[in-house]
Design an enzyme around this catalytic site. Structure first.
Site, short mmCIF file in Angstrom:
data_model
loop_
_atom_site.label_atom_id
_atom_site.label_comp_id
_atom_site.label_asym_id
_atom_site.label_seq_id
_atom_site.Cartn_x
_atom_site.Cartn_y
_atom_site.Cartn_z
N CYS A 2 0.83 -1.19 0.00
CA CYS A 2 0.00 0.00 0.00
C CYS A 2 0.88 1.25 0.00
CB CYS A 2 -0.94 0.08 1.19
SG CYS A 2 -1.97 -1.38 1.37
N ARG A 27 3.40 -0.20 -5.09
CA ARG A 27 3.11 -0.78 -3.77
C ARG A 27 1.75 -1.46 -3.71
NH1 ARG A 27 6.77 1.64 -0.28
NH2 ARG A 27 5.60 0.97 1.53
N TRP A 73 -3.05 -2.54 -1.60
CA TRP A 73 -2.86 -3.96 -1.92
C TRP A 73 -3.62 -4.69 -0.82
CZ3 TRP A 73 -0.58 -8.37 0.31
CH2 TRP A 73 -0.42 -9.45 -0.57
N ASN A 97 -0.76 1.75 5.92
CA ASN A 97 0.07 0.74 5.27
C ASN A 97 0.61 -0.17 6.37
OD1 ASN A 97 3.48 0.88 4.04
ND2 ASN A 97 1.98 -0.72 3.76
N GLY A 98 0.44 -1.50 6.19
CA GLY A 98 0.92 -2.44 7.21
C GLY A 98 -0.20 -3.38 7.61
N GLU A 467 14.25 -18.66 -11.61
CA GLU A 467 13.93 -17.24 -11.83
C GLU A 467 13.13 -17.05 -13.13
OE1 GLU A 467 13.73 -14.66 -10.25
OE2 GLU A 467 13.80 -13.03 -11.68
N LYS A 471 9.37 -15.38 -13.25
CA LYS A 471 9.04 -14.24 -14.11
C LYS A 471 7.81 -14.55 -14.95
CE LYS A 471 10.94 -12.08 -12.73
NZ LYS A 471 11.32 -11.15 -11.75
N GLU A 474 4.48 -14.82 -12.87
CA GLU A 474 3.98 -13.60 -12.23
C GLU A 474 3.37 -12.61 -13.22
OE1 GLU A 474 8.40 -11.69 -11.26
OE2 GLU A 474 6.74 -11.16 -9.97
N HIS A 490 12.06 -37.52 -12.05
CA HIS A 490 11.69 -38.18 -10.79
C HIS A 490 10.28 -37.76 -10.36
CE1 HIS A 490 15.60 -39.93 -10.38
NE2 HIS A 490 16.17 -38.75 -10.53
N LYS A 589 5.03 -4.50 -6.05
CA LYS A 589 6.49 -4.54 -6.17
C LYS A 589 7.17 -4.69 -4.82
CE LYS A 589 10.33 -3.03 -8.72
NZ LYS A 589 10.50 -4.41 -9.22
C1 G6P Z 1 7.69 -8.84 -4.39
C2 G6P Z 1 7.95 -8.57 -5.86
C3 G6P Z 1 9.07 -9.45 -6.38
C4 G6P Z 1 10.32 -9.27 -5.51
C5 G6P Z 1 10.02 -9.56 -4.03
C6 G6P Z 1 11.19 -9.18 -3.14
O1 G6P Z 1 7.10 -10.07 -4.24
O2 G6P Z 1 6.77 -8.77 -6.62
O3 G6P Z 1 9.37 -9.10 -7.72
O4 G6P Z 1 11.33 -10.12 -5.97
O5 G6P Z 1 8.90 -8.77 -3.62
O6 G6P Z 1 11.37 -7.79 -3.20
P1 G6P Z 1 12.67 -7.05 -2.71
O7 G6P Z 1 12.35 -5.60 -2.85
O8 G6P Z 1 12.92 -7.46 -1.30
O9 G6P Z 1 13.78 -7.49 -3.61
#
Ligand code: G6P
Length: 594
Positions: A2, A27, A73, A97-98, A467, A471, A474, A490, A589
């Protein structure tokens, strides 16, 4: 999660606040709302589900010079207008926020007293409590309420009795005051007021206060006045202009620059290099922690340090590390990785490590972020502002920093010379890797309707597979999973048929042939196979497979180069499926809740 933005001054608060919220959408963007004092001291509330752009249309032209806004969020209650902030009760109107962890208990006892609640949120309980405790002195009520709350909170508050003031309260979640001339700002991130002032006060935990157009006052929860530390902001306005395609595509194409800046910054800083050597030599155990993509960067970091430094390291998800009574003490080095420096789990895990006597090295993209406060050494990825939710250039620079640190710590001067030469070439190699964009876009169109995708690789290609898979899921909502190439057979190979795509990552010389075997096994079961490789021979041997060719480089650099086609693939699949890659559903993010 948020985002909070507040303004008090002479400008139209609706415009300043909504523009600020738009910059904080990273956020969260489930809903957005604003509370404005109009010229007559009446409070006007506007709420909209969805993006800040919906709110912008709704408040266009509204009068008033003091207001607070919120982009949400959702944590408690679905993403509708009722649960959208601000939440008001009696004389108070708040954005938060929190997470208030004890909200259910507090709510029950307030309901017993006959208080009515309109939403399902944890936040509303704070508005009700403030009104309950308010006897004419807002700070008094704030302090009392703050002491009752468990969890983390950054809260901005309007009170009907003071229509030019924004009150605030902070514990655990970031909150920053922007100090202007005849105007002041309150926000979750400096970005929100980057166009107006670069004088900022980073509020500390257990602080509260208020701002009107000419003053800012900060207190502890017992109403003791605190000295104001005004610092210079490091947020840059030019980094946030909207690009023609999308932020994600732009940010992937910024990888070469980000790599150059990060390596230069690290290698030119004698103090940081020496500090890294000192810290490393004091410790005999290494644990790397992070969440999401940052965790995946740690997985690469571990393998890089094993190869170059011959030390073993543990890697843990920050959210697991913090709840398991980790074996950390004096003599342990914890490397915490976080693009934002605000991820709640990584923050708390880092604090825990510090309290147990560990040395903490933080790798982050945001100077002044909360995580830097717990660090013995802060190393900056110089990726620049990353706006798209999916981490791209920040991942590349996190992995690069692990490699740079290894260079400084290694005693093998010949090997170091070789790696450093390769690091110098990295921006050029990354630029070459980006040339695959058109081919990747074509492949993405071809495969975008597949039911699912497996990414497979061995050695350094294994974390890359994880990774690449993260990607894709998401931002394209396609199910996918990253596997060690030898592990698919397996069990999970039972899922493989003609509806499945397998992306084989083959960049590590020693194990390349073995990964090809795994690809043949899935190919003969009907799967489509896409190979990402630096080897011409592998490309040919792959025979019937589709191939994305990478520029040749040493194995150690490949996690940085090979991630480029994987990020581009996710991006193009997302676009082909009609999704906005910058703002995928359900995500944010920066995850500032636990
Ligand atoms: C969220 C984002 C991810 C990110 C993760 C960790 O879940 O959507 O893309 O990798 O947070 O974020 P940070 O800011 O700690 O790297």
């Amino acid at each position: 999660m948020c985002g909070i933005a507040g303004y008090t001054g002479k400008r139209k608060a609706s415009e300043v606040v909504v523009d600020g919220l738009a910059l904080l959408e990273y956020r969260g963007y489930d809903s957005a709302g604003i509370a404005l004092f109009n010229g007559q001291g009446n409070l006007q509330i506007t709420k909209k589900a969805g993006f800040v752009s919906h709110l912008k249309k709704a408040v266009y032209g509204k009068e008033g010079c003091c207001g607070i806004g919120h982009t949400r969020w959702a944590t408690h209650g679905i993403a509708n207008e009722t649960n959208c902030h601000p939440h008001c009760h009696g004389k108070f109107c708040i954005v938060h926020n929190g997470i208030i962890e004890n909200f259910a208990t507090l709510k029950k006892s307030l309901q017993k007293k006959g208080k009515k609640f309109l939403s399902q949120t944890d936040t509303e309980v704070v508005a009700v409590l403030l009104d309950e405790f308010y006897k004419g002195d807002v700070l008094d009520a704030l302090g009392k309420v703050a002491k009752l709350l468990k969890g983390s909170f950054a809260i901005a508050i309007l009170c009907h009795d003071f229509c030019d003031r924004i009150y605030f309260l902070k514990k655990g979640s970031p909150l920053i005051v922007g100090v202007g001339q005849g105007e002041n700002f309150v926000a979750s991130d400096q970005l929100a007021f980057v166009h107006y002032t670069d004088n900022v006060v980073f509020l500390k935990d257990n602080e509260m206060g208020y701002a009107d157009s000419n003053n800012v006052f900060v207190f502890d929860f017992c109403k003791n006045k605190k000295v104001l530390h005004v610092e210079k902001s490091n947020a840059k306005a030019d980094n946030v202009a909207k690009p023609p395609k999308s932020f994600m595509h732009k940010e992937i194409f910024e990888i070469p620059k980000a790599l150059r800046m990060t390596a230069n910054d690290f290698f030119n800083d004698e103090y940081k290099k020496q500090k890294a050597i000192d810290i490393f030599s004091k410790n005999d155990k290494v644990i790397m922690i992070g969440c999401g993509t940052a965790y995946n960067a740690c997985l690469v970091g571990k393998l890089v340090w094993e190869k170059v430094l011959h030390v073993s390291a543990e890697v843990d998800l920050a959210s697991e590390f913090r709840y398991k009574n980790p074996l950390v003490s004096k003599g342990t080095l914890v490397v915490a990785v976080s693009q934002s420096g605000e991820t709640a789990d990584t923050l708390r895990a880092t604090k825990l490590a510090k309290s147990k006597g560990a040395d903490v090295v933080v790798i982050t993209n945001v100077a002044h972020s909360s995580i830097t406060k717990n660090a013995d050494l802060v190393l900056h990825t110089k990726a620049g502002q990353e706006v798209a939710v999916a981490a791209t250039k920040s991942y590349a620079t996190q992995v690069l920093l692990f490699l740079c640190i290894a260079c400084v710590l290694s005693k093998d001067s010949k090997a170091v010379k070789e790696i450093k030469k390769q690091i110098d070439d990295l921006p050029y190699l990354a630029t070459k890797a980006l040339l695959c964009d058109t081919v990747v876009a074509k492949k993405a169109k071809e495969f975008c309707k597949k039911q699912g995708t497996f990414f497979v690789g061995r050695g350094l290609d294994f974390p890359l597979a994880i990774e690449g898979s993260l990607k894709l899921k998401e931002i394209s909502y396609m199910h996918s999973q990253g596997f060690a190439a030898g592990e698919l057979k397996h069990g999970s190979i039972a899922l493989v048929d003609k509806n499945v795509l397998v992306v084989g990552i083959i960049t590590q010389k020693k194990v390349a042939e073995k990964t090809i075997n795994a690809l043949h096994e899935v190919s003969c079961r009907g799967a489509k196979v896409l190979v990402v490789t630096q080897f011409d021979k592998m490309a040919n041997e792959a025979g019937c497979h589709d191939v994305i060719k990478l520029p040749g480089a040493t194995d150690l650099l490949m996690p940085i180069l090979a991630v480029i086609p994987l990020q581009l693939f996710a991006y193009h699949v997302s676009v082909a499926r009609g999704i906005n890659p910058d703002k995928p559903r359900n995500l944010a993010k920066s995850v500032t809740v636990e």
